[in-house]
Motif scaffolding. Sequence first.
Motif, PDB file in Angstrom:
ATOM      1  N   ALA A   1      -1.583   2.977  11.958  1.00 30.52           N
ATOM      2  CA  ALA A   1      -2.922   3.141  11.393  1.00 30.52           C
ATOM      3  C   ALA A   1      -3.040   2.433  10.050  1.00 30.52           C
ATOM      4  N   SER A   2      -2.010   2.546   9.224  1.00 32.73           N
ATOM      5  CA  SER A   2      -2.042   1.906   7.914  1.00 32.73           C
ATOM      6  C   SER A   2      -2.089   0.388   8.035  1.00 32.73           C
ATOM      7  N   MET A   3      -1.251  -0.164   8.889  1.00 38.12           N
ATOM      8  CA  MET A   3      -1.192  -1.615   9.018  1.00 38.12           C
ATOM      9  C   MET A   3      -2.418  -2.162   9.746  1.00 38.12           C
ATOM     10  N   SER A   4      -3.012  -1.357  10.629  1.00 37.72           N
ATOM     11  CA  SER A   4      -4.228  -1.810  11.309  1.00 37.72           C
ATOM     12  C   SER A   4      -5.422  -1.876  10.368  1.00 37.72           C
ATOM     13  N   LEU A   5      -5.362  -1.119   9.252  1.00 37.45           N
ATOM     14  CA  LEU A   5      -6.416  -1.162   8.243  1.00 37.45           C
ATOM     15  C   LEU A   5      -6.200  -2.261   7.213  1.00 37.45           C
ATOM     16  N   GLY A   6      -5.147  -3.051   7.388  1.00 34.82           N
ATOM     17  CA  GLY A   6      -4.925  -4.193   6.525  1.00 34.82           C
ATOM     18  C   GLY A   6      -3.812  -4.042   5.517  1.00 34.82           C
ATOM     19  N   ALA A   7      -3.127  -2.913   5.504  1.00 35.19           N
ATOM     20  CA  ALA A   7      -2.038  -2.713   4.554  1.00 35.19           C
ATOM     21  C   ALA A   7      -0.824  -3.542   4.970  1.00 35.19           C
ATOM     22  N   THR A   8      -0.101  -4.038   3.992  1.00 30.06           N
ATOM     23  CA  THR A   8       1.129  -4.753   4.287  1.00 30.06           C
ATOM     24  C   THR A   8       2.238  -3.750   4.617  1.00 30.06           C
ATOM     25  N   ARG A   9       3.369  -4.281   5.044  1.00 30.60           N
ATOM     26  CA  ARG A   9       4.484  -3.394   5.385  1.00 30.60           C
ATOM     27  C   ARG A   9       4.941  -2.603   4.171  1.00 30.60           C
ATOM     28  N   TRP A  10       5.076  -3.270   3.017  1.00 31.29           N
ATOM     29  CA  TRP A  10       5.556  -2.575   1.834  1.00 31.29           C
ATOM     30  C   TRP A  10       4.517  -1.598   1.292  1.00 31.29           C
ATOM     31  N   GLU A  11       3.244  -1.927   1.410  1.00 31.10           N
ATOM     32  CA  GLU A  11       2.194  -0.966   1.034  1.00 31.10           C
ATOM     33  C   GLU A  11       2.254   0.259   1.926  1.00 31.10           C
ATOM     34  N   THR A  12       2.509   0.052   3.197  1.00 32.09           N
ATOM     35  CA  THR A  12       2.638   1.180   4.125  1.00 32.09           C
ATOM     36  C   THR A  12       3.823   2.053   3.767  1.00 32.09           C
ATOM     37  N   ILE A  13       4.933   1.411   3.410  1.00 31.20           N
ATOM     38  CA  ILE A  13       6.135   2.174   3.074  1.00 31.20           C
ATOM     39  C   ILE A  13       5.930   2.986   1.794  1.00 31.20           C
ATOM     40  N   PHE A  14       5.415   2.339   0.745  1.00 28.96           N
ATOM     41  CA  PHE A  14       5.337   2.995  -0.559  1.00 28.96           C
ATOM     42  C   PHE A  14       4.128   3.924  -0.696  1.00 28.96           C
ATOM     43  N   LYS A  15       3.053   3.665   0.041  1.00 31.97           N
ATOM     44  CA  LYS A  15       1.853   4.483  -0.119  1.00 31.97           C
ATOM     45  C   LYS A  15       1.637   5.493   1.008  1.00 31.97           C
ATOM     46  N   ILE A  16       2.311   5.296   2.123  1.00 29.38           N
ATOM     47  CA  ILE A  16       2.122   6.208   3.263  1.00 29.38           C
ATOM     48  C   ILE A  16       3.423   6.908   3.642  1.00 29.38           C
ATOM     49  N   ILE A  17       4.460   6.129   3.945  1.00 35.06           N
ATOM     50  CA  ILE A  17       5.691   6.694   4.495  1.00 35.06           C
ATOM     51  C   ILE A  17       6.433   7.528   3.457  1.00 35.06           C
ATOM     52  N   LEU A  18       6.672   6.954   2.277  1.00 41.63           N
ATOM     53  CA  LEU A  18       7.431   7.682   1.260  1.00 41.63           C
ATOM     54  C   LEU A  18       6.712   8.941   0.766  1.00 41.63           C
ATOM     55  N   PRO A  19       5.393   8.888   0.478  1.00 39.92           N
ATOM     56  CA  PRO A  19       4.721  10.137   0.101  1.00 39.92           C
ATOM     57  C   PRO A  19       4.763  11.196   1.193  1.00 39.92           C
ATOM     58  N   ALA A  20       4.658  10.777   2.450  1.00 38.92           N
ATOM     59  CA  ALA A  20       4.692  11.747   3.541  1.00 38.92           C
ATOM     60  C   ALA A  20       6.065  12.381   3.708  1.00 38.92           C
ATOM     61  N   SER A  21       7.109  11.663   3.300  1.00 34.45           N
ATOM     62  CA  SER A  21       8.476  12.181   3.434  1.00 34.45           C
ATOM     63  C   SER A  21       9.045  12.649   2.101  1.00 34.45           C
ATOM     64  N   ALA A  22       8.202  12.847   1.099  1.00 35.50           N
ATOM     65  CA  ALA A  22       8.673  13.175  -0.252  1.00 35.50           C
ATOM     66  C   ALA A  22       9.458  14.477  -0.288  1.00 35.50           C
ATOM     67  N   SER A  23       8.996  15.491   0.447  1.00 36.93           N
ATOM     68  CA  SER A  23       9.686  16.785   0.410  1.00 36.93           C
ATOM     69  C   SER A  23      11.107  16.668   0.948  1.00 36.93           C
ATOM     70  N   GLY A  24      11.281  15.905   2.030  1.00 39.45           N
ATOM     71  CA  GLY A  24      12.619  15.724   2.583  1.00 39.45           C
ATOM     72  C   GLY A  24      13.520  14.917   1.676  1.00 39.45           C
ATOM     73  N   ILE A  25      12.977  13.889   1.020  1.00 33.81           N
ATOM     74  CA  ILE A  25      13.769  13.073   0.105  1.00 33.81           C
ATOM     75  C   ILE A  25      14.185  13.883  -1.111  1.00 33.81           C
ATOM     76  N   VAL A  26      13.270  14.714  -1.622  1.00 29.14           N
ATOM     77  CA  VAL A  26      13.617  15.594  -2.751  1.00 29.14           C
ATOM     78  C   VAL A  26      14.715  16.563  -2.344  1.00 29.14           C
ATOM     79  N   GLY A  27      14.600  17.111  -1.149  1.00 30.47           N
ATOM     80  CA  GLY A  27      15.647  18.018  -0.664  1.00 30.47           C
ATOM     81  C   GLY A  27      16.995  17.326  -0.558  1.00 30.47           C
ATOM     82  N   ALA A  28      17.000  16.078  -0.077  1.00 30.80           N
ATOM     83  CA  ALA A  28      18.242  15.319   0.026  1.00 30.80           C
ATOM     84  C   ALA A  28      18.835  15.055  -1.352  1.00 30.80           C
ATOM     85  N   THR A  29      17.974  14.759  -2.324  1.00 30.30           N
ATOM     86  CA  THR A  29      18.440  14.483  -3.681  1.00 30.30           C
ATOM     87  C   THR A  29      19.063  15.715  -4.316  1.00 30.30           C
TER      88      THR A  29
END
Length: 324
Positions: A211-239
């Motif tokens: 959905a993000s890339m179909s709206l014109g976002a680049t791969r890195w924009e998708t990673i930093f603005k969609i994927i990482l925020p959505a997985s923030a709780s798990g990454i914090v837990g891992a840290t």
Amino acid sequence: MTNPDRAKQYLEVEHNLFQADPKNLLLEQGFTWLVRIFAFSTAGLLLWLSWIIFQDAEPAIAQFGSDFLLSQNWNVGELSFGAAPFIYGTVVSSTLALLIAVPIGLAVAIVTSENFLPVWVRSPLATLVELIAAIPSVIVGLWGIYVMIPVLQPLQLWLYKHLAWIPLFSTEPSGPSMLAAGVILAIVILPTISVISRDVLLAIPLELRNASMSLGATRWETIFKIILPASASGIVGATILALGRALGETMAVTMVIGNSAGINISLLEPAYSITSVLANEFAEALEKLHIGALMYLALILFVITLIVNLIAVLMVNIFTKKIN
């Protein structure tokens, strides 16, 4: 439908399900009690462990009180003890390890979860990182002494010669140091951060990426603005889980930190940690007060770890609420 209505509907379904066969109801109740027993047994084991440590630490607690936390004096001959150098060494080395390992671990997680590389490269790479966790800490410590410290020595000398005006690099390096301890801890906790973060990133639905890339976002924009925020709780837990591992690491840190009981802001100076002093002195401790001081240190480390885990739970809940 409100929560009370959902609960009522669930109870009705459960009642109808087990009413026809009492054996199923008995099995359900037995499993419920078994799970409760295991849960309370775990909590009881934690309380029992805490009580044993507190009892052994009581002579030092009665002798030094809260001054033990701030005192820098550690003299076995005079039976004078203070925990400040060891608390400082534990906290600083663990924090330094996180500063090094989190960016690298997150980068490894992104590379091994996205399609930057072919599958035949990503899978072995992820497996190799996981294998680091299987290396015994004493082996990592030996590698640190004979390989890592000689490799770091030119870097430490460069930092001292060019950045000595910064307090963090204001002393001439001699080999073992706080910086070496931070690097070795970063290597130890790297698999924890990368593996858990990778699993969290892989759990993000593919639809979000599309959905993000179909709206014109680049791969890195998708990673930093969609994927990482959505997985923030798990990454914090891992840290936070990695931080708990760093706080409790013993042999690898003991071999490279230098074991010098003093507080020095320079990262190029030898230092000491709670786990290191426990490993070095506990077997030779004869005086009751000496043993009590070591157990007091163990109790402090236990409390620090407990606080870190509580903070982890709070942070995960906060990030989860923000996402939802």
